[in-house]
Design a protein around this motif. Structure first.
Motif, PDB file in Angstrom:
ATOM      1  N   VAL A  35       0.851  -1.240  -0.066  1.00 20.53           N
ATOM      2  CA  VAL A  35      -0.060   0.088  -0.024  1.00 20.53           C
ATOM      3  C   VAL A  35       0.867   1.259   0.128  1.00 20.53           C
ATOM      4  O   VAL A  35       1.955   1.372   0.836  1.00 20.53           O
ATOM      5  CB  VAL A  35      -0.944  -0.083   1.416  1.00 20.53           C
ATOM      6  CG1 VAL A  35      -1.693   1.249   1.119  1.00 20.53           C
ATOM      7  CG2 VAL A  35      -1.820  -1.256   1.284  1.00 20.53           C
ATOM      8  N   HIS A  36       0.609   2.202  -0.882  1.00 19.35           N
ATOM      9  CA  HIS A  36       1.505   3.368  -0.931  1.00 19.35           C
ATOM     10  C   HIS A  36       1.269   4.038   0.259  1.00 19.35           C
ATOM     11  O   HIS A  36       0.066   4.544   0.737  1.00 19.35           O
ATOM     12  CB  HIS A  36       0.787   4.343  -2.128  1.00 19.35           C
ATOM     13  CG  HIS A  36       1.875   5.143  -2.468  1.00 19.35           C
ATOM     14  ND1 HIS A  36       2.072   6.424  -1.980  1.00 19.35           N
ATOM     15  CD2 HIS A  36       2.797   5.143  -3.716  1.00 19.35           C
ATOM     16  CE1 HIS A  36       3.020   7.223  -2.730  1.00 19.35           C
ATOM     17  NE2 HIS A  36       3.507   6.272  -3.692  1.00 19.35           N
ATOM     18  N   PRO A  37       2.311   4.871   0.745  1.00 18.75           N
ATOM     19  CA  PRO A  37       2.270   5.609   1.886  1.00 18.75           C
ATOM     20  C   PRO A  37       1.610   6.798   1.925  1.00 18.75           C
ATOM     21  O   PRO A  37       0.919   7.413   3.059  1.00 18.75           O
ATOM     22  CB  PRO A  37       3.835   5.775   2.681  1.00 18.75           C
ATOM     23  CG  PRO A  37       4.466   5.782   1.074  1.00 18.75           C
ATOM     24  CD  PRO A  37       3.632   4.674   0.303  1.00 18.75           C
ATOM     25  N   LYS A  38       1.541   7.635   0.859  1.00 19.05           N
ATOM     26  CA  LYS A  38       0.727   8.718   0.358  1.00 19.05           C
ATOM     27  C   LYS A  38      -0.797   8.512   0.090  1.00 19.05           C
ATOM     28  O   LYS A  38      -1.632   9.007   0.885  1.00 19.05           O
ATOM     29  CB  LYS A  38       1.452   9.753  -0.406  1.00 19.05           C
ATOM     30  CG  LYS A  38       2.680   9.991   0.054  1.00 19.05           C
ATOM     31  CD  LYS A  38       3.368  10.869  -1.037  1.00 19.05           C
ATOM     32  CE  LYS A  38       4.898  11.057  -0.771  1.00 19.05           C
ATOM     33  NZ  LYS A  38       5.414  11.661  -1.967  1.00 19.05           N
ATOM     34  N   SER A  39      -1.137   7.581  -0.417  1.00 20.64           N
ATOM     35  CA  SER A  39      -2.275   7.243  -1.261  1.00 20.64           C
ATOM     36  C   SER A  39      -3.262   6.435  -0.335  1.00 20.64           C
ATOM     37  O   SER A  39      -4.367   6.365  -0.356  1.00 20.64           O
ATOM     38  CB  SER A  39      -2.475   6.847  -2.347  1.00 20.64           C
ATOM     39  OG  SER A  39      -2.140   5.433  -2.720  1.00 20.64           O
ATOM     40  N   GLY A  40      -2.448   5.566   0.482  1.00 17.08           N
ATOM     41  CA  GLY A  40      -3.280   4.422   1.145  1.00 17.08           C
ATOM     42  C   GLY A  40      -3.579   3.382   0.311  1.00 17.08           C
ATOM     43  O   GLY A  40      -4.388   2.528   0.665  1.00 17.08           O
ATOM     44  N   LYS A  41      -3.412   3.164  -1.090  1.00 13.97           N
ATOM     45  CA  LYS A  41      -3.855   2.258  -2.035  1.00 13.97           C
ATOM     46  C   LYS A  41      -2.860   1.642  -2.268  1.00 13.97           C
ATOM     47  O   LYS A  41      -1.669   1.983  -2.535  1.00 13.97           O
ATOM     48  CB  LYS A  41      -4.564   3.084  -3.167  1.00 13.97           C
ATOM     49  CG  LYS A  41      -5.705   4.052  -2.642  1.00 13.97           C
ATOM     50  CD  LYS A  41      -6.604   4.613  -4.055  1.00 13.97           C
ATOM     51  CE  LYS A  41      -7.657   5.505  -3.424  1.00 13.97           C
ATOM     52  NZ  LYS A  41      -8.143   6.313  -4.418  1.00 13.97           N
ATOM     53  N   PRO A  42      -3.172   0.195  -2.996  1.00 10.24           N
ATOM     54  CA  PRO A  42      -2.129  -0.642  -3.412  1.00 10.24           C
ATOM     55  C   PRO A  42      -1.490   0.074  -4.974  1.00 10.24           C
ATOM     56  O   PRO A  42      -2.350   0.994  -5.541  1.00 10.24           O
ATOM     57  CB  PRO A  42      -2.826  -1.766  -3.832  1.00 10.24           C
ATOM     58  CG  PRO A  42      -4.177  -1.825  -3.189  1.00 10.24           C
ATOM     59  CD  PRO A  42      -4.537  -0.328  -2.844  1.00 10.24           C
ATOM     60  N   TYR A  43      -0.409  -0.033  -4.966  1.00 10.36           N
ATOM     61  CA  TYR A  43       0.450   0.769  -6.207  1.00 10.36           C
ATOM     62  C   TYR A  43       1.238  -0.240  -6.973  1.00 10.36           C
ATOM     63  O   TYR A  43       1.824   0.360  -8.037  1.00 10.36           O
ATOM     64  CB  TYR A  43       1.235   1.517  -5.460  1.00 10.36           C
ATOM     65  CG  TYR A  43       2.349   1.176  -4.821  1.00 10.36           C
ATOM     66  CD1 TYR A  43       3.549   1.279  -5.168  1.00 10.36           C
ATOM     67  CD2 TYR A  43       2.280   0.819  -3.283  1.00 10.36           C
ATOM     68  CE1 TYR A  43       4.838   0.754  -4.323  1.00 10.36           C
ATOM     69  CE2 TYR A  43       3.214   0.329  -2.696  1.00 10.36           C
ATOM     70  CZ  TYR A  43       4.567   0.182  -3.239  1.00 10.36           C
ATOM     71  OH  TYR A  43       5.723  -0.371  -2.465  1.00 10.36           O
ATOM     72  N   VAL A  44       1.289  -1.415  -6.730  1.00 10.98           N
ATOM     73  CA  VAL A  44       2.018  -2.501  -7.504  1.00 10.98           C
ATOM     74  C   VAL A  44       0.963  -3.272  -8.678  1.00 10.98           C
ATOM     75  O   VAL A  44      -0.066  -3.973  -7.956  1.00 10.98           O
ATOM     76  CB  VAL A  44       2.724  -3.522  -6.472  1.00 10.98           C
ATOM     77  CG1 VAL A  44       3.479  -4.556  -7.332  1.00 10.98           C
ATOM     78  CG2 VAL A  44       3.632  -2.813  -5.620  1.00 10.98           C
ATOM     79  N   LYS A  45       1.147  -3.118  -9.685  1.00  8.13           N
ATOM     80  CA  LYS A  45       0.443  -4.039 -10.558  1.00  8.13           C
ATOM     81  C   LYS A  45       1.283  -5.137 -11.010  1.00  8.13           C
ATOM     82  O   LYS A  45       2.438  -5.116 -11.470  1.00  8.13           O
ATOM     83  CB  LYS A  45       0.179  -3.039 -11.940  1.00  8.13           C
ATOM     84  CG  LYS A  45      -0.604  -3.627 -12.780  1.00  8.13           C
ATOM     85  CD  LYS A  45      -0.979  -2.899 -14.129  1.00  8.13           C
ATOM     86  CE  LYS A  45      -1.828  -3.537 -15.094  1.00  8.13           C
ATOM     87  NZ  LYS A  45      -2.199  -2.807 -16.310  1.00  8.13           N
ATOM     88  N   VAL A  46       0.515  -6.122 -10.547  1.00  8.66           N
ATOM     89  CA  VAL A  46       1.073  -7.600 -10.889  1.00  8.66           C
ATOM     90  C   VAL A  46       0.695  -8.074 -12.313  1.00  8.66           C
ATOM     91  O   VAL A  46      -0.440  -8.350 -12.623  1.00  8.66           O
ATOM     92  CB  VAL A  46       0.926  -8.701  -9.829  1.00  8.66           C
ATOM     93  CG1 VAL A  46       1.450  -9.922 -10.221  1.00  8.66           C
ATOM     94  CG2 VAL A  46       1.345  -8.092  -8.436  1.00  8.66           C
ATOM     95  N   HIS A  47       1.852  -8.370 -13.221  1.00 11.82           N
ATOM     96  CA  HIS A  47       1.264  -8.753 -14.495  1.00 11.82           C
ATOM     97  C   HIS A  47       1.167 -10.551 -14.341  1.00 11.82           C
ATOM     98  O   HIS A  47       0.777 -10.975 -15.506  1.00 11.82           O
ATOM     99  CB  HIS A  47       2.368  -8.261 -15.642  1.00 11.82           C
ATOM    100  CG  HIS A  47       1.982  -6.974 -15.788  1.00 11.82           C
ATOM    101  ND1 HIS A  47       1.146  -6.466 -16.551  1.00 11.82           N
ATOM    102  CD2 HIS A  47       2.704  -5.835 -15.413  1.00 11.82           C
ATOM    103  CE1 HIS A  47       1.105  -5.132 -16.892  1.00 11.82           C
ATOM    104  NE2 HIS A  47       1.939  -4.532 -16.277  1.00 11.82           N
ATOM    105  N   GLY A  48       1.799 -11.032 -13.138  1.00 16.78           N
ATOM    106  CA  GLY A  48       1.717 -12.399 -13.389  1.00 16.78           C
ATOM    107  C   GLY A  48       3.189 -13.070 -13.154  1.00 16.78           C
ATOM    108  O   GLY A  48       4.198 -12.324 -12.929  1.00 16.78           O
TER     109      GLY A  48
END
Length: 110
Positions: A35-48
């Protein structure tokens, strides 16, 4: 600029298949756990990721590749250096992974 993060594992020879699967599942779960420290949202896109099935024979013993995407180098740097979920994940690999290759690139930058 987008950064692709390619990670390839070589698991230790005697690690049971269920432990390999569990490590791979934990790797893929980073897409929701980081989770991004500023937005509080997941920020890593997993392609697989998954077990290598290349027939070229150039893997040098590496068996499980994964591809992640970051919006920019700052996010990638936070992930690599500071993200608690990623640090916990890396610590969980000590007994199961023999070798890790990591390659990062931005498309079109040579």
């Amino acid at each position: 600029m987008t950064v692709y993060h390619v990670v390839i594992f070589k698991f230790k020879t005697l690690v049971p298949e269920d432990e390999v699967q569990a490590a791979c599942d934990r790797m893929l779960a980073l897409g929701t756990q980081c989770v991004h420290p500023k937005s509080g949202k997941p920020y890593v896109k997993v392609h697989g990721g998954g077990r290598d099935n290349s027939k070229e024979g150039l893997q040098q013993g590496m068996t499980h590749p994964f591809i992640f995407e970051f919006e920019n180098e700052e996010d990638r740097d936070y992930y690599v250096d500071d993200d608690p979920a990623h640090i916990k994940f890396k610590d969980s690999l000590t007994d199961v992974v023999d070798k890790v290759h990591v390659h990062d690139f931005s498309p079109g930058k040579f």
